[in-house]
Write a protein that holds these residues in place. Structure first.
Motif, mmCIF file in Angstrom:
data_model
loop_
_atom_site.group_PDB
_atom_site.id
_atom_site.type_symbol
_atom_site.label_atom_id
_atom_site.label_comp_id
_atom_site.label_asym_id
_atom_site.label_seq_id
_atom_site.Cartn_x
_atom_site.Cartn_y
_atom_site.Cartn_z
ATOM 1 N N PHE A 216 3.549 -69.420 78.614
ATOM 2 C CA PHE A 216 4.158 -69.298 79.873
ATOM 3 C C PHE A 216 5.613 -69.321 79.913
ATOM 4 N N ASN A 217 5.805 -70.731 79.593
ATOM 5 C CA ASN A 217 7.384 -71.006 79.490
ATOM 6 C C ASN A 217 8.120 -70.059 78.586
ATOM 7 N N ILE A 218 7.686 -69.722 77.568
ATOM 8 C CA ILE A 218 8.724 -68.592 76.640
ATOM 9 C C ILE A 218 8.907 -67.463 77.484
ATOM 10 N N TRP A 219 7.918 -67.118 78.182
ATOM 11 C CA TRP A 219 7.766 -65.694 78.643
ATOM 12 C C TRP A 219 8.938 -65.752 79.992
ATOM 13 N N ASN A 220 8.961 -66.871 80.629
ATOM 14 C CA ASN A 220 9.956 -67.151 81.658
ATOM 15 C C ASN A 220 11.448 -67.232 81.286
ATOM 16 N N VAL A 221 11.577 -67.865 79.943
ATOM 17 C CA VAL A 221 12.950 -67.720 79.630
ATOM 18 C C VAL A 221 13.376 -66.637 78.997
ATOM 19 N N LEU A 222 12.416 -65.726 78.785
ATOM 20 C CA LEU A 222 12.980 -64.522 78.141
ATOM 21 C C LEU A 222 13.195 -63.228 79.391
ATOM 22 N N ASN A 223 12.331 -63.291 80.427
ATOM 23 C CA ASN A 223 12.482 -62.577 81.624
ATOM 24 C C ASN A 223 13.116 -62.880 82.681
ATOM 25 N N ASP A 224 13.452 -64.116 82.886
ATOM 26 C CA ASP A 224 14.156 -64.515 84.065
ATOM 27 C C ASP A 224 15.554 -64.267 84.269
ATOM 28 N N PRO A 225 16.369 -64.273 83.040
ATOM 29 C CA PRO A 225 18.005 -64.010 82.984
ATOM 30 C C PRO A 225 17.933 -62.433 83.352
ATOM 31 N N VAL A 226 17.116 -61.750 82.579
ATOM 32 C CA VAL A 226 17.184 -60.291 82.721
ATOM 33 C C VAL A 226 17.058 -59.971 84.309
ATOM 34 N N ILE A 227 15.890 -60.267 84.921
ATOM 35 C CA ILE A 227 15.489 -60.055 86.346
ATOM 36 C C ILE A 227 16.702 -60.263 87.193
ATOM 37 N N GLY A 228 17.401 -61.727 87.054
ATOM 38 C CA GLY A 228 18.494 -61.978 87.586
ATOM 39 C C GLY A 228 19.691 -60.925 87.622
ATOM 40 N N VAL A 229 20.005 -60.596 86.445
ATOM 41 C CA VAL A 229 21.196 -59.851 86.323
ATOM 42 C C VAL A 229 20.847 -58.460 86.865
ATOM 43 N N TRP A 230 19.631 -57.988 86.702
ATOM 44 C CA TRP A 230 19.504 -56.518 87.404
ATOM 45 C C TRP A 230 19.302 -56.734 88.808
ATOM 46 N N LEU A 231 18.856 -57.846 89.479
ATOM 47 C CA LEU A 231 19.086 -57.820 90.949
ATOM 48 C C LEU A 231 20.375 -57.909 91.485
ATOM 49 N N ASP A 232 21.390 -58.637 90.736
ATOM 50 C CA ASP A 232 22.849 -58.817 91.043
ATOM 51 C C ASP A 232 23.394 -57.408 90.907
ATOM 52 N N ARG A 233 23.106 -56.596 89.933
ATOM 53 C CA ARG A 233 23.831 -55.388 89.618
ATOM 54 C C ARG A 233 23.278 -54.228 90.658
ATOM 55 N N LYS A 234 22.074 -54.141 91.079
ATOM 56 C CA LYS A 234 21.411 -53.319 91.892
ATOM 57 C C LYS A 234 22.051 -53.137 93.147
ATOM 58 N N ARG A 235 22.259 -51.972 93.423
ATOM 59 C CA ARG A 235 22.792 -51.717 94.753
ATOM 60 C C ARG A 235 21.712 -51.501 95.882
ATOM 61 N N ALA A 236 22.237 -51.887 97.096
ATOM 62 C CA ALA A 236 21.337 -51.567 98.129
ATOM 63 C C ALA A 236 21.276 -50.114 98.543
ATOM 64 N N VAL A 237 19.982 -49.710 98.833
ATOM 65 C CA VAL A 237 19.950 -48.218 99.013
ATOM 66 C C VAL A 237 20.167 -48.075 100.529
ATOM 67 N N PRO A 238 21.136 -47.297 100.900
ATOM 68 C CA PRO A 238 21.647 -47.058 102.461
ATOM 69 C C PRO A 238 20.195 -46.370 103.318
ATOM 70 N N GLY A 239 20.170 -47.319 104.355
ATOM 71 C CA GLY A 239 19.075 -47.260 105.184
ATOM 72 C C GLY A 239 17.608 -47.904 104.906
ATOM 73 N N LYS A 240 17.616 -48.310 103.495
ATOM 74 C CA LYS A 240 16.434 -48.861 102.879
ATOM 75 C C LYS A 240 16.594 -50.366 102.539
ATOM 76 N N GLY A 241 17.872 -50.716 102.368
ATOM 77 C CA GLY A 241 18.036 -52.246 101.887
ATOM 78 C C GLY A 241 18.049 -52.310 100.349
ATOM 79 N N LYS A 242 17.756 -53.630 100.039
ATOM 80 C CA LYS A 242 17.643 -54.191 98.741
ATOM 81 C C LYS A 242 16.671 -55.093 98.426
ATOM 82 N N LEU A 243 16.975 -56.511 98.932
ATOM 83 C CA LEU A 243 16.034 -57.443 98.577
ATOM 84 C C LEU A 243 14.788 -57.465 99.455
#
Length: 456
Positions: free
Chosen positions: A49-76
């Motif tokens: 479980f720990n190894i899985w977290n180390v691999l996927n958490d940074p990718v998810i964080g970068v993806w959320l930062d770079r993803k734009r909000a959809v007009p009228g629908k938001g993001k987060l």
């Protein structure tokens, strides 16, 4: 900030706290005592479980930062709503593992369910944290929200803990299907908390709240490396990383330790365990406004030093406790210290985002939240591996029966002395933590100004 806005911002994360209690505390004892999974398999589950977290958490964080909000629908908020069903389904499935399966089968099924839960949970957690940082830009506002969050979080987690203490401490209920059915009620309550949390949020995240310096683009290894690297070059991040890694990491599984301590050492009844846990928390939560004033008044660094004192004192007292009411008094002391540290910690996490934005010109709320998740879930998993290892070394026997004196000593050591050792070592990096009162005020002013400028 108005009280209603504090409640709205405070509610999403406590839903994950309740899930964490179910996963990391209730289900662990359920699997060892009711399902009969050997403690070594529990350790291997959480290592993977720990190894899985180390691999996927940074990718998810970068993806959320770079993803734009959809007009009228938001993001987060939209992302948070899409992850809730997956978490609830996995929580429900974990309760229905059969003890008739082989140890290897139980291990693999639990591992898959945890992986799927964690993927959805990580996306939700990072999105919720990013949302909170954006709408509460100053240390004062963040501390105000944190007080309300602790009230809400401990209230909803109490549902899970009271069920756990009644079902898994003492002999009130021992039949597996009955326990699993009751746990479905806890999962349903968790689902309600999620739904209330995400649907009370505004269904938009104005694009003006985000820095346009990070363009939406495919997630590459280089992008992850650059974003993570900007954090790793900060002295404040490393001082905070090491302190967080060591100081209160064992508290990530405190309720698991509490259950084993009350059941196998104190030999308490279910109601006694409930009173000891709930009574101590009620007292500490009543003091939360004073904790908020302390953190706001003396600053985050001094608050961390102050919180360490009662935290260590409570753990030392716990090692010698022999009755349930003594455990209650011990937890009042150590939990007060823990919540002083936790309240200051929330402000520090957000200050790191502000400092990185000041240094790089772009706001990486998702990346910092991801790295915080890396520090959180894996450290909790490592602590659980260590806890179970100590129990195994001292001869703990799975199955819920009476334990030997040696096993009881192992539980005392794992519950009290191991956390003390970790906390003492954590004081060294705290000496190098750079956020004094002046620097903290500078970063808060900078964050507020940036939000006002983008709003204009």
């Amino acid at each position: 900030m108005k009280f209603g806005e504090r409640v709205r911002l405070a509610t999403p994360l406590p839903a994950t706290w309740m899930s964490s209690v179910i996963i990391h505390n209730v289900y662990i004892k359920f699997y060892t005592d009711i399902i009969g999974l050997d403690t070594q398999y529990i350790g291997w589950v959480y290592l993977a479980f720990n190894i899985w977290n180390v691999l996927n958490d940074p990718v998810i964080g970068v993806w959320l930062d770079r993803k734009r909000a959809v007009p009228g629908k938001g993001k987060l908020v939209r992302i948070m709503r899409n992850t809730v069903p997956w978490m609830i389904i996995m929580l429900a499935l974990m309760a229905w593992t059969s003890p008739d399966w082989s140890q290897q089968t139980i291990f693999l099924v639990l591992l898959v369910e945890l992986f799927l839960f964690d993927l959805a949970s990580t996306v939700y957690l990072i999105a919720a944290t990013s949302h909170y940082y954006l709408y509460a830009p100053t240390t004062r506002e963040r501390v105000q929200v944190e007080v309300v969050r602790q009230w809400i979080g401990n209230g909803v987690s109490f549902i899970a803990t009271i069920v756990a203490t009644q079902l898994l401490v003492g002999d009130l209920v021992t039949e597996r299907l009955t326990i699993a059915t009751i746990l479905m009620g806890v999962v349903a309550a968790n689902a309600v908390v999620y739904l209330v949390a995400v649907y009370r949020l505004r269904n938009y995240d104005p694009d003006r709240l985000y820095d346009h310096g990070i363009a939406e683009s495919p997630i590459t290894g280089r992008a992850v490396f650059e974003d993570v690297g900007s954090m790793l070059r900060m002295r404040s991040f490393w001082a905070w990383f090491l302190f967080s890694l060591l100081a209160t990491a064992p508290m990530g599984i405190y309720f698991t330790a509490f259950l084993y301590f009350m059941d196998h050492v104190i030999r308490a009844e279910g109601w006694q365990a409930t009173v000891a846990d709930a009574g101590s928390m009620i007292i500490v939560l009543a003091l939360m406004p004073l904790v908020a004033k302390l953190v706001s008044g003396v600053g985050v660094k001094w608050s961390l030093w102050i919180g360490v004192v009662p935290y260590l004192a409570g753990l030392a007292m716990l090692f010698f406790a022999t009755t349930w009411w003594q455990v209650l008094l011990c937890y009042v002391v150590l939990m007060f210290g823990r919540y002083v540290i936790a309240t200051a910690s929330v402000a520090v996490d957000a200050l790191l985002v502000d400092e990185n934005e000041q240094l790089t010109g772009t706001r990486k709320t998702g990346q910092l939240a991801a790295m915080r998740a890396i520090l959180g879930s894996p450290v909790t998993g490592v602590q659980l591996v260590l806890y179970m290892a100590v129990l195994g070394w001292f001869g703990f026997e799975s199955g819920g029966g009476p334990q030997s004196e040696s096993a009881q000593l192992g539980i005392r050591i794992a519950t009290a002395l191991v956390p003390i050792a970790f906390c003492l070592v954590s004081l060294l990096p705290l000496l190098f933590f750079p956020y004094d009162r002046r620097r903290e005020a500078e970063l808060s002013a900078y964050s507020l100004k940036r939000r006002e400028v983008t709003a204009a």
